[in-house]
Scaffold this motif. Structure first.
Motif, short mmCIF file in Angstrom:
data_model
loop_
_atom_site.label_atom_id
_atom_site.label_comp_id
_atom_site.label_asym_id
_atom_site.label_seq_id
_atom_site.Cartn_x
_atom_site.Cartn_y
_atom_site.Cartn_z
N HIS A 184 0.84 -1.20 0.00
CA HIS A 184 0.00 0.00 0.00
C HIS A 184 0.88 1.25 0.00
CE1 HIS A 184 -3.07 2.91 1.00
NE2 HIS A 184 -4.00 1.98 0.95
N ALA A 185 0.55 2.19 -0.88
CA ALA A 185 1.39 3.39 -1.03
C ALA A 185 1.40 4.25 0.24
CB ALA A 185 0.88 4.23 -2.21
N ASP A 186 0.39 4.13 1.07
CA ASP A 186 0.30 4.98 2.26
C ASP A 186 0.59 4.23 3.56
OD1 ASP A 186 -0.43 7.08 0.62
OD2 ASP A 186 -2.58 6.68 0.83
N VAL A 187 1.20 3.07 3.44
CA VAL A 187 1.60 2.35 4.66
C VAL A 187 3.10 2.11 4.58
CG1 VAL A 187 1.33 0.28 6.07
CG2 VAL A 187 -0.63 1.19 4.83
N GLY A 221 -6.28 8.86 -0.13
CA GLY A 221 -7.36 9.66 0.42
C GLY A 221 -7.79 9.28 1.82
N ARG A 222 -7.08 8.30 2.44
CA ARG A 222 -7.50 7.91 3.79
C ARG A 222 -6.45 8.35 4.81
NH1 ARG A 222 -12.10 4.81 3.64
NH2 ARG A 222 -11.82 4.25 5.81
N TRP A 223 -5.54 7.44 5.19
CA TRP A 223 -4.55 7.77 6.21
C TRP A 223 -3.15 7.48 5.70
CZ3 TRP A 223 -6.97 10.19 10.05
CH2 TRP A 223 -8.31 9.89 10.28
N GLN A 224 -2.20 8.25 6.19
CA GLN A 224 -0.78 7.98 5.94
C GLN A 224 -0.27 7.25 7.18
OE1 GLN A 224 1.81 7.66 3.61
NE2 GLN A 224 1.27 9.72 2.95
N ILE A 225 0.15 6.00 7.02
CA ILE A 225 0.46 5.18 8.19
C ILE A 225 1.92 4.78 8.24
CG2 ILE A 225 -0.08 3.02 9.40
CD1 ILE A 225 -2.86 3.16 8.11
N VAL A 226 2.53 4.92 9.40
CA VAL A 226 3.91 4.50 9.61
C VAL A 226 3.93 3.44 10.69
CG1 VAL A 226 6.22 5.22 10.29
CG2 VAL A 226 4.75 6.79 9.04
N ILE A 227 4.40 2.24 10.34
CA ILE A 227 4.52 1.16 11.32
C ILE A 227 5.99 1.02 11.69
CG2 ILE A 227 4.17 -1.30 11.78
CD1 ILE A 227 2.00 -1.31 9.63
N ARG A 259 -3.43 13.68 8.85
CA ARG A 259 -3.90 12.35 8.44
C ARG A 259 -2.85 11.27 8.68
NH1 ARG A 259 -7.79 11.70 4.39
NH2 ARG A 259 -9.22 13.45 4.36
N THR A 260 -1.85 11.56 9.49
CA THR A 260 -0.78 10.59 9.70
C THR A 260 -1.00 9.81 10.99
OG1 THR A 260 0.74 12.02 8.52
CG2 THR A 260 1.72 10.30 9.88
N VAL A 261 -0.80 8.50 10.91
CA VAL A 261 -0.98 7.63 12.07
C VAL A 261 0.31 6.84 12.30
CG1 VAL A 261 -2.34 5.75 13.07
CG2 VAL A 261 -3.44 7.39 11.52
N PHE A 262 0.82 6.87 13.52
CA PHE A 262 2.04 6.13 13.88
C PHE A 262 1.66 4.89 14.68
CE2 PHE A 262 3.55 10.43 13.21
CZ PHE A 262 4.71 10.22 12.46
N LEU A 263 2.14 3.74 14.25
CA LEU A 263 1.89 2.49 14.96
C LEU A 263 3.24 1.91 15.39
CD1 LEU A 263 -0.73 0.88 12.51
CD2 LEU A 263 -1.16 2.45 14.41
N LEU A 264 3.52 1.94 16.69
CA LEU A 264 4.79 1.43 17.19
C LEU A 264 4.59 0.05 17.81
CD1 LEU A 264 6.07 4.60 19.12
CD2 LEU A 264 5.92 4.22 16.68
N CYS A 265 5.61 -0.80 17.69
CA CYS A 265 5.59 -2.10 18.34
C CYS A 265 6.77 -2.18 19.29
CB CYS A 265 5.70 -3.23 17.31
SG CYS A 265 4.50 -3.12 15.98
N ALA A 266 6.54 -2.64 20.50
CA ALA A 266 7.62 -2.75 21.49
C ALA A 266 7.25 -3.83 22.50
CB ALA A 266 7.82 -1.41 22.20
N PRO A 267 8.26 -4.42 23.17
CA PRO A 267 7.95 -5.47 24.13
C PRO A 267 7.07 -4.96 25.28
CG PRO A 267 10.29 -5.45 23.64
CD PRO A 267 9.71 -4.23 23.00
#
Ligand SMILES: [Zn+2]
Length: 437
Positions: free
Chosen positions: A127-130, A159-165, A190-198
């Motif tokens: 996906h271009a926005d993930v 047109g939805r969200w710009q997402i950074v994992i 429209r930017t959403v940050f998704l972080l993963c951590a222990p």
């Protein structure tokens, strides 16, 4: 057929939270709602997403929001937010959860249906926005983070969200963490940050980043749930699935590998043979060497393919062997780029070695945990059913105290390696403790 959350094993609570948030996010994008109404406004003219969500949801989640968003109104506090942290033990599905949530946010139906192009491309990583950051080395550097933050600020093309994992957000360098914090503090609309951590321990995620994120805790999935998904999704025979789920101690990916990969099973068997082989000082040092070398070999095999592909790609890009006018100039830059690539590959190899060693130590810890629960006559199923007899013999010989000391020796070894003690030194110390008790 299942939706995008189907692979999140045994995480009902987290899935419920993410479904609510996705519905809320979809409602925010509907025409006539604050975010959608302002979508055409000039850049920089937005409040942040939280403020918009609050405006929409009503302060404190009251019913004051405009109509057309039943999901949000029916469920106060379900509002979307722009920064999330997924926490949980390795294998619990942190990155699976982040990707599924990203897909739900990009879903044409706003639900994570699993069938539309938005869901498909987000899950497939195209996906271009993930944007997905998977650290290959021991840490994520500031350069990588700055480039990412910059790209994340652009308007979502779909047109939805710009997402950074960001997988393994605990491996951010301090400078990279600061660059990320800045983006989270002043997020593009429209930017959403998704972080993963222990965990959200300050060692894993800085307190300031943590304070601006919503936390989605994942738990270690029960063996029954892991076995069920191996059968349903991967078509593995039920008895093999049950054994692998138990042996993997709740690690879904590891369970799948054990069920499918004979080499992974052999490596595990070699590790679980260690307790029987510790018959003296010499044997303890031999066992340490064997464990380290097995981890090195496993790591080398896992990175060899990507190392070679990267080298070939770089050589092609640099026009290796070319005789054209550009070739001489390209050669001058090539040495630097090759050095940079080698540095990155070395860092990745070190990480792979530590990961392989850690898997072995988790298996070993499972064995001594079995001995401990047997010595205590605790009514729990053993982790390793295939070495239960050896564990029972150990329980008789060492008693609960001796079993606990050995279990602690393994856990201390893991902690020491995590704290950057040289693996060989930590493993030798552990083997001597396991032998002496
Ligand atoms: Zn969809």
């Amino acid at each position: 057929m299942t939706d995008v959350f189907g692979d999140l094993v045994g995480q009902d609570e987290a899935v419920a939270t993410l479904r609510r948030a996705a519905a809320s996010a979809a409602a925010l994008l509907r025409p006539g709602t604050p975010v959608a109404a302002r979508a055409g406004a000039p850049a920089g003219g937005y409040d942040d997403l939280d403020a918009l969500a609050e405006e929409f949801d009503g302060p404190g989640g009251s019913n004051g929001g405009p109509g057309g968003a039943a999901a949000v109104e029916a469920d106060p506090g379900a509002g979307m937010t722009h920064a999330w942290i997924f926490t949980g033990p390795p294998g619990s599905g942190r990155s699976v959860a982040a990707r599924a949530f990203a897909a739900a946010l990009q879903c044409a139906h706003g639900t994570g249906c699993g069938h539309c192009p938005g869901c498909h491309t987000a899950l497939a990583g195209t996906h271009a926005d993930v944007r997905l950051v998977v650290p290959e080395g021991l840490s994520i550097g500031v350069g990588e983070m700055r480039a990412l933050v910059l790209r994340a600020a652009s308007t979502p093309s779909g047109g939805r969200w710009q997402i950074v994992i960001i997988e393994d957000a605990d491996r951010l360098t301090e400078a990279a963490g600061n660059a990320l914090l800045k983006a989270i503090e002043e997020p593009p609309p429209r930017t959403v940050f998704l972080l993963c951590a222990p965990s959200t321990h300050p060692d894993d995620v800085s307190v300031t980043i943590r304070s601006r994120c919503r936390v989605v805790p994942l738990r270690q999935p029960p063996a029954g749930a892991v076995a069920e998904v191996l059968v349903r999704r991967d078509g593995i025979a039920p008895d093999v699935a049950r054994w692998a789920a138990s042996a993997a101690q709740g690690h879904v990916g590891r369970a799948r590998r054990l069920a499918r990969d004979p080499e992974a099973r052999q490596r595990r068997e070699a590790v679980l043979a260690v307790p029987r082989r510790l018959t003296g000082v010499g044997a303890a040092f031999d066992a340490a060497s064997a464990l380290i070398e097995a981890a090195e070999a496993e790591a080398a095999a896992s990175v060899a393919e990507s190392d070679e592909a990267e080298r070939a790609a770089l050589q092609t890009a640099l026009g290796a062997g070319g005789t054209g006018r550009g070739a001489a100039g390209a050669m001058r830059g090539a040495a630097g780029q090759l050095k940079e690539l080698e540095k990155r590959q070395k860092s990745r190899a070190t990480r792979a070695q530590r990961d392989a060693l850690d898997r072995a130590l988790v298996d070993l810890a499972g064995f001594y945990r079995d001995a401990l629960t047997m010595a205590l006559r605790a009514p729990v199923a053993p982790v390793h059913t295939d070495t239960a007899t050896t564990a029972a013999a150990g329980a008789q010989r060492w008693d609960a105290e001796g079993s606990l000391r050995r279990l602690e020796a393994v856990l201390e070894c893991r902690a020491a390696i995590e704290a950057n003690v040289k693996p060989r030194i930590a493993v030798e110390a552990m083997m001597l403790s396991l032998w002496r008790g």
